[in-house]
Enzyme design. Structure first.
Site, short mmCIF file in Angstrom:
data_model
loop_
_atom_site.label_atom_id
_atom_site.label_comp_id
_atom_site.label_asym_id
_atom_site.label_seq_id
_atom_site.Cartn_x
_atom_site.Cartn_y
_atom_site.Cartn_z
N SER A 84 58.67 10.42 14.43
CA SER A 84 58.83 11.83 14.10
C SER A 84 57.68 12.33 13.21
O SER A 84 56.53 12.17 13.59
CB SER A 84 60.20 12.01 13.43
OG SER A 84 60.62 13.32 13.58
N LYS A 98 53.63 11.58 13.78
CA LYS A 98 52.43 12.43 13.67
C LYS A 98 51.44 11.70 12.76
O LYS A 98 50.24 11.65 12.99
CB LYS A 98 52.79 13.80 13.05
CG LYS A 98 53.99 14.52 13.69
CD LYS A 98 54.30 15.85 12.98
CE LYS A 98 55.75 16.34 13.11
NZ LYS A 98 56.31 16.56 14.40
N TRP A 108 63.49 19.04 21.39
CA TRP A 108 62.75 19.70 20.30
C TRP A 108 61.31 19.15 20.22
O TRP A 108 60.37 19.87 19.90
CB TRP A 108 63.52 19.45 18.99
CG TRP A 108 62.98 20.05 17.74
CD1 TRP A 108 62.53 19.37 16.64
CD2 TRP A 108 62.88 21.44 17.40
NE1 TRP A 108 62.16 20.24 15.66
CE2 TRP A 108 62.36 21.53 16.09
CE3 TRP A 108 63.18 22.63 18.08
CZ2 TRP A 108 62.13 22.74 15.44
CZ3 TRP A 108 62.94 23.84 17.43
CH2 TRP A 108 62.42 23.89 16.14
N HIS A 123 66.69 11.60 19.21
CA HIS A 123 65.60 11.49 18.23
C HIS A 123 65.90 10.36 17.24
O HIS A 123 66.61 10.56 16.25
CB HIS A 123 65.52 12.84 17.51
CG HIS A 123 64.32 12.99 16.65
ND1 HIS A 123 63.06 13.17 17.16
CD2 HIS A 123 64.19 13.03 15.30
CE1 HIS A 123 62.20 13.30 16.16
NE2 HIS A 123 62.86 13.22 15.02
#
Ligand code: GTR
Length: 421
Positions: free
Chosen positions: A260, A264, A351, A401
């Site tokens: 998540s 990144k 998302w 997720h």
């Protein structure tokens, strides 16, 4: 982290994004877009060899990501002190555990980050997976030897965290995301750091590592200077400095992994520090592996509004203005070439835009081809739970997720293949 220069833009952004951001999940409503060209240099000439890529195009792209997206690490320096805090056996003697504290200091202040390292208890240097964790090193396993972070943590009723202080109540609560024993059984080590040791995850740039790099009187990063993602990546690079000195670790076989916002971060760490031999992003979404120009699920404007501290202030220019971006995220993944990179998505994690993550990984393949290496074979997504593993790896797994054993198994297979095990 908002300089006055950006105030009008900020007000516009807040009005557009704060109240009722409605994410688009409909492919047919994606606005037409033209991605920036990976293999056309800033001067318009095509890049056709790995040499041109490595010497010219890659540095150009890296500079753009630094100045427009993540922000560069300011010049300036810190003293680094490294201390072995604790060493013991764990997992019934199967593994050894070390806790190493790195303290960064200068005239602006001092912060410390603790690296928790767990290695198979056998001779020889070990390949490791390293990554940041969300709630403290003590949350990744039950062993009471793991020190509880003293850094700021977010309050959390479920974890019984009050007054921003972690306690033993959260011990082991992230162990489903860190299957340490399974990793040890496959012969790999794990090294993790609580991300808040490096920079607390809040929109306050007066704390964490940022503060140590301020010039006299500076209160926040300049528009092209690092947000929190780049600060967390900086911490991973300092851990890499340590790994290079640890005789139990094979520093040429360090895979950097993150989930998540920390996915990144692992991508940016791997892009900006070529010592990471393998890079893994899990469900990294917007600002990670997903193409920003698709504007599906989370968008640039939404992420900069909800998390104003993650990226550099220059990134705000692209709020609802993605077509102006000089880079998109396939170019970030390409910065890892020729090293192996793995992008993982989850079916229900809309998302994060799984298809955008896949396309980011697919399009990065152009840089790998310059080295005669295989990226993903087609621009059609694989079936759910069917990993593709070339020099670029990708899977979309069942579920949402999260980080699951399925993901770790796929990454370890990928590591076996590339680390020659
Ligand atoms: C979400 C954010 C995502 C992702 C996620 C996480 O709220 O919108 O970009 O980073 O948090 O890190 O858990």
């Amino acid at each position: 982290m908002k300089s006055l220069y950006f105030l009008p833009l900020l007000l516009l952004t807040l009005s557009v994004f704060s109240q009722d951001f409605q994410p688009n999940y409909d492919e047919s409503k994606i606005p037409p877009y033209t991605l920036p060209q990976l293999l056309i240099g800033n001067n318009g000439s095509p890049v056709t060899t790995s040499g041109e890529w490595a010497l010219k195009r890659r540095p150009e792209i890296l500079t753009l990501f630094e100045s427009q997206v993540y922000g560069k690490v300011p010049s300036g320096s810190v003293n680094i002190e490294t201390q072995l805090l604790k060493e013991n056996l764990t997992l019934n003697g199967k593994a050894k555990m070390k806790q190493v504290r790195m303290t960064f200091s200068n005239e602006n202040g001092q912060i410390s980050m603790d690296i928790l390292i767990i290695l198979p208890n056998s001779d020889g240097r070990k390949a490791i997976f390293t990554g940041l964790n969300f709630d403290g090193n003590h949350t990744i396993m039950d062993d009471p030897n793991v020190l509880i972070t003293e850094s700021w943590v977010d309050n959390d009723e479920k974890l019984q965290i009050k007054d921003n202080k972690a306690t033993a109540s959260s011990r082991g609560t992230s162990k489903n995301r860190w299957p340490v024993e399974m990793i040890i059984d496959r012969g790999y080590g794990v090294a993790t750091i609580y991300y808040g040791d490096i920079d607390p995850d809040k929109n306050d740039m007066s704390d964490g590592i940022h503060k140590l790099f301020y010039e006299k009187g500076q209160m926040q990063p300049k528009p092209d200077e690092w947000g929190s993602v780049a600060a967390w990546a900086w911490g991973l690079s300092r851990a890499m400095d340590y790994f290079e000195t640890d005789p139990d670790i094979d520093a040429r076989k360090v895979a950097v992994m993150g989930h998540s916002r920390l996915g990144k971060t692992s991508l940016w760490a791997g892009a900006s520090d070529p010592r990471f031999a393998m890079v893994i992003s899990n469900d990294s979404g917007c600002g990670g592996a997903a193409l920003s120009m698709r504007k599906i699920g989370e968008t640039v404007g939404r992420i900069n509004t909800a998390f104003p501290h993650w990226f550099c202030d220059n990134f705000n220019q692209y709020n609802d203005n993605e077509s102006a971006l000089p880079v998109d995220q396939h170019m970030l993944i390409a910065l890892v070439a020729p090293r192996p990179v793995y992008v993982a998505s989850a079916k229900d994690d809309l998302w994060a835009d799984p298809k955008g993550e896949f396309l980011g990984a697919y399009l990065a393949g152009q840089a790998y081809q310059l080295y005669g290496l295989d990226g993903l074979p087609t621009d059609t997504m694989p079936a759910v739970d069917q990993p593709i593993q070339k020099t670029i790896g990708y899977h979309i797994r069942t579920g949402g997720h999260d980080v699951m054993d399925f993901d770790w198994k796929a990454w370890m297979d990928f590591a076996d293949m590339h680390f020659g095990r």
